[in-house]
Design an enzyme around this catalytic site. Structure first.
Site, short mmCIF file in Angstrom:
data_model
loop_
_atom_site.label_atom_id
_atom_site.label_comp_id
_atom_site.label_asym_id
_atom_site.label_seq_id
_atom_site.Cartn_x
_atom_site.Cartn_y
_atom_site.Cartn_z
N CYS A 154 11.72 -5.41 -27.73
CA CYS A 154 11.73 -6.86 -27.74
C CYS A 154 10.47 -7.39 -28.41
CB CYS A 154 11.82 -7.39 -26.31
SG CYS A 154 13.43 -7.16 -25.55
N GLU A 157 7.18 -5.52 -27.73
CA GLU A 157 6.13 -4.62 -27.31
C GLU A 157 5.31 -4.09 -28.48
OE1 GLU A 157 9.85 -4.09 -24.79
OE2 GLU A 157 9.23 -4.80 -26.75
#
Length: 795
Positions: A439, A441
């Protein structure tokens, strides 16, 4: 354009049509059967790394191979496109699980009677008690289970292995025969006199040898299959292409790629290998794909081997291959935290180069064109924006984003590098391999094992404080009793109680993380992943055991806006302005505000809220973020990781909201929490600039990533002025050290119509959290959450 007719050439349109016709997700039993055969032969006779290596090699020697007519890139995780393998060594599905997968309305996987028979007769008898999830459930303490069942946190590694694995440049510089040579050299250098771990290192390196051999066999089998098909093929064009495909597979993955197409196929073979070896969360991402492919592209163009159009066609075929691989089946809470087929492969485009210069190239623009043309959910695509990014590149990316399907997302290159430096990476590694994956990170591609351990429900921790540790969802005492909140005499006492409950929940969560990490270290090595991650060969230590150059464990915090606004309600209305009694507020929450209209008006409309550049609320946000850092960050784990805070939800903000009562800020019981660091729905009333100013007050450079969603109607971002407004918003937010920004550009009315008439909106894609999905694939609660996000305007 109908999704079946997308593609720049007739070949791609045909492959896309075939992909869509096959796009009924199903379970593939092939891997589970082959894995079981290998374990029955070798388990108890060899060490875990060799067992895993032998099992992988057996799978690659015997698995089915699929070649679609016209394909330029080949390789599937299952026996055909949209067929998802299972991983019984991690989670052995019951027959009831199979029925649930088959019958689910959303995120289903079709299961045949033959599949069920194999599961019942072959897989369950062998794996039921051996599966890691089964063993975890026995070992983890009751306190952990109580909090888990109550929705205080989730655990990724019950049904999936450690992942967040991203390719750097090494697989374009070496073939697996070259990796074999490196492994042999490491074996020869072992010192059994002075290195007391030499035997363990030997076993790990022997496992690495086996997976390299398995990868070479995989390519050789594809070459042989292509030649066999060519022998009987009557279409002269496809016959010629099959022979060309065979030559590609002769070269890679055994040898380093020399051409653009070989480089793409090298990545894809590696992708399939890594995701067959282990169901690793967030699959396997290409990282800085434009920079990895650029040298091959330039050489092939200069030497007349390909045209720009040829390269685009190859990339479009790669996009189809990504899209043909649904995330492996999930059940229970694991499904609720990530209810999607998306496997979170994330391509970084336009990032800074290792020397700190701008990385935008013609391949970067090609990727934008492919993303726009294919409009597929996978791979997820982002662009990294830096101070050096050409304005034209940013505007071209925004033109795609403005079309309303959530890609690309936008990441701050300078922030990514600063985050990595803060976490102890070298500047050279941060520049060379600093990427966003999954997502939002952050990590270093090819050099780091950065593992998501699960989501943390921050506002529910506070709910436990208000209920003296009792959970109304499970009707169980799960937290600690910190006294009757009606007896608190100051806001400081309220916050102190939250901090104590936070520490208790995090202590239990991290203790569980450490148990689970140790189990993976001892029982689930991943020798292939270790081969392609620095410095596992050099150290002779597995990726799952701390062999990577860097090791990080993330806890993903969800609902910080709900907690911030709830604390603001209590601080201002109970203790400062004395508008409310604590007893009244608690009664209103228990009643879901039914019959408490005046209190609801006070907490919802008359109290400062995060997302409006209001220092009263934002200072509480900062304090909560600091508390999370103090409680979570820097904790050591068995393999030497550092624990890091990040803010993202996938779909867990829906699940977490479902297990909660009403919140003091006016959020109704059972409704979703806000995603990432986005404000509570309807709370952000002063426009997008106020949102980014509020969000930037959270020190994102100390996190592993922080997701921020913004929603606009198409009219607001129309024309060149609309692009300029969006570009200025991104530049401004990133100047304030914001990590990530993404957009939903769609009318609320369109979403409501799509909810009422799903068949009329089958192609509608929206941005959910760190990924996009078909609106029809989302359950009703998540659809409602997206509909109710604040629709911003530029003033």
């Amino acid at each position: 354009m109908n999704k079946m007719h997308r593609g720049s050439t007739e070949r791609i349109r045909h492959l896309r049509e075939i992909s869509d016709k096959l796009s009924i997700p199903c379970v593939s039993m092939e891997r589970a059967v082959l894995l079981t055969e290998a374990y029955k032969t070798y388990e108890g006779k060899v060490s875990p790394p060799i067992l895993r290596g032998l099992s992988f090699k057996h799978i690659m020697e015997n698995r089915a191979l699929y070649i679609e007519k016209g394909a330029l890139i080949v390789g599937e995780k299952g026996h055909k496109p949209w067929a998802a393998p299972t991983f019984p060594e991690l989670c052995c599905h019951s027959l009831e699980d199979f029925d649930n997968m088959d019958n689910r309305e959303k995120v289903f996987f079709k299961v045949t009677d033959t599949d069920k028979k194999i599961q019942e007769d072959v897989i369950i008898p062998y794996w039921k008690d051996r599966a890691l999830m089964t063993r975890m459930n026995v070992i983890l303490p009751q306190a952990w289970h109580n909090l888990f069942q109550a929705g205080l946190f989730t655990e990724f590694l019950m049904q999936r292995g450690p992942g967040h694995t991203v390719a750097d440049g090494k697989i374009y510089q070496k073939g697996y025969s070259d990796f074999l040579k490196d492994i042999e050299a490491a074996l020869e250098s072992l010192d059994y006199n002075n290195d007391l771990d030499a035997l363990n290192k030997r076993e790990e390196l022997e496992g690495m040898k086996l997976v390299c051999e398995g990868m070479i066999i995989f390519g050789e089998r594809y070459a042989a299959k292509a030649r066999a098909l060519a022998e009987t093929e009557t279409d002269p064009v496809w016959k010629k292409e099959l022979l060309e495909l065979a030559e590609i597979c002769d070269a890679v993955p055994k040898h380093a790629p020399k051409t653009f197409r070989q480089a793409v196929q090298m990545y894809w073979f590696t992708h399939i290998g890594v995701t067959i070896e282990m169901n690793n969360w967030d699959a396997y991402s290409p990282g800085k794909l434009d920079q990895h492919l650029e040298p091959f592209y330039n050489t092939d163009i200069e030497e007349g081997r390909i045209t720009r159009e040829n390269a685009k066609e190859i990339l479009e075929n790669l996009w189809i291959q990504f899209n043909n691989q649904p995330a492996p089946p999930k059940v229970g809470i694991t499904l609720k935290e990530s209810a999607t087929y998306t496997d979170f492969c994330n391509i970084n485009t336009g990032a800074l180069r290792p020397d700190g210069t701008c990385g935008v190239s013609d391949v970067s623009y090609l990727i934008l064109e492919v993303m726009d043309e294919m409009k597929l959910l996978q791979p997820s695509s982002n662009v990294q924006i830096s101070q050096k990014t050409p304005e034209y590149f940013l505007r071209e990316a925004l033109k795609i984003s403005r079309k309303g399907w959530g890609q690309p997302a936008f990441y701050n290159s300078e922030a990514i590098i600063q985050e990595l430096l803060y976490l102890g990476k070298s500047l050279d590694d941060a520049r060379d391999s600093g990427i966003a994956s999954g997502c939002v990170e952050t990590g270093t591609a090819g050099k780091e094992a950065y593992v998501l351990t699960g989501y943390l429900n921050i506002p529910k921790i506070f709910e436990l404080v208000l209920n003296r540790g009792f959970d109304s969802y499970t009707k169980t005492q799960v937290g600690i009793d910190l006294g009757d909140p009606r007896d608190f005499t100051t806001y400081g006492e309220v916050y102190d109680a939250f901090y104590k409950q936070l520490k208790y929940v995090v202590d239990v969560k991290v203790a569980g993380n450490n148990v689970i990490e140790r189990m993976y270290m001892d029982h689930m090595p991943v020798p292939l992943l270790s081969v392609i991650t620095d410095d596992c060969i050099k150290s002779g230590v597995d990726y799952n055991a701390g062999g990577a150059r860097y090791n990080t464990s993330y806890i993903q915090c969800v609902g910080i806006a709900t907690l911030t606004d709830s604390l603001a309600v209590i601080k201002k209305n109970v203790f400062e302005d004395c508008k409310l009694e604590m007893d009244q507020l608690l009664a209103a929450c228990k009643a879901n505000f039914a019959g408490y209209d005046e209190i609801y008006h006070t907490v919802h409309n008359e109290t400062p809220k995060y997302g409006n550049d209001d220092d009263y609320a934002d200072s509480i946000l900062k304090r909560v973020a600091d508390s999370l850092q103090n409680t979570i960050a820097g904790r050591k784990t068995p393999k030497g990781s550092k624990t890091v805070v990040e803010f993202l939800p996938t779909t867990c903000h829906v699940y977490f909201g479902q297990v909660m009562e009403a919140s003091p800020n006016g959020r109704y019981a059972g409704t979703p929490l806000p995603d990432g660091i986005s404000p509570e729905k309807g709370a952000d009333r002063n426009g997008p600039t106020a949102v980014i100013k509020s969000a930037s007050k959270l020190d994102q450079l100390k996190t592993g990533g922080a997701l921020l969603n913004q929603k606009f109607s198409p009219a607001v971002v129309a024309g060149e002025d609309g692009i300029t407004h969006m570009a200025n918003l991104i530049r401004s937010y990133f100047a304030l050290d914001g990590h990530h920004l993404q957009f939903n550009v769609i009318e609320r009315e369109t979403l409501i119509k799509a909810q009422q008439n799903p068949k009329g909106y089958e192609n509608l894609i929206v941005r959910v959290a760190g990924y996009s999905d078909y609106f029809n694939n989302l359950d009703r609660a998540l659809q409602d959450e997206i509909i109710n996000r604040t629709e911003q305007v530029f003033s």
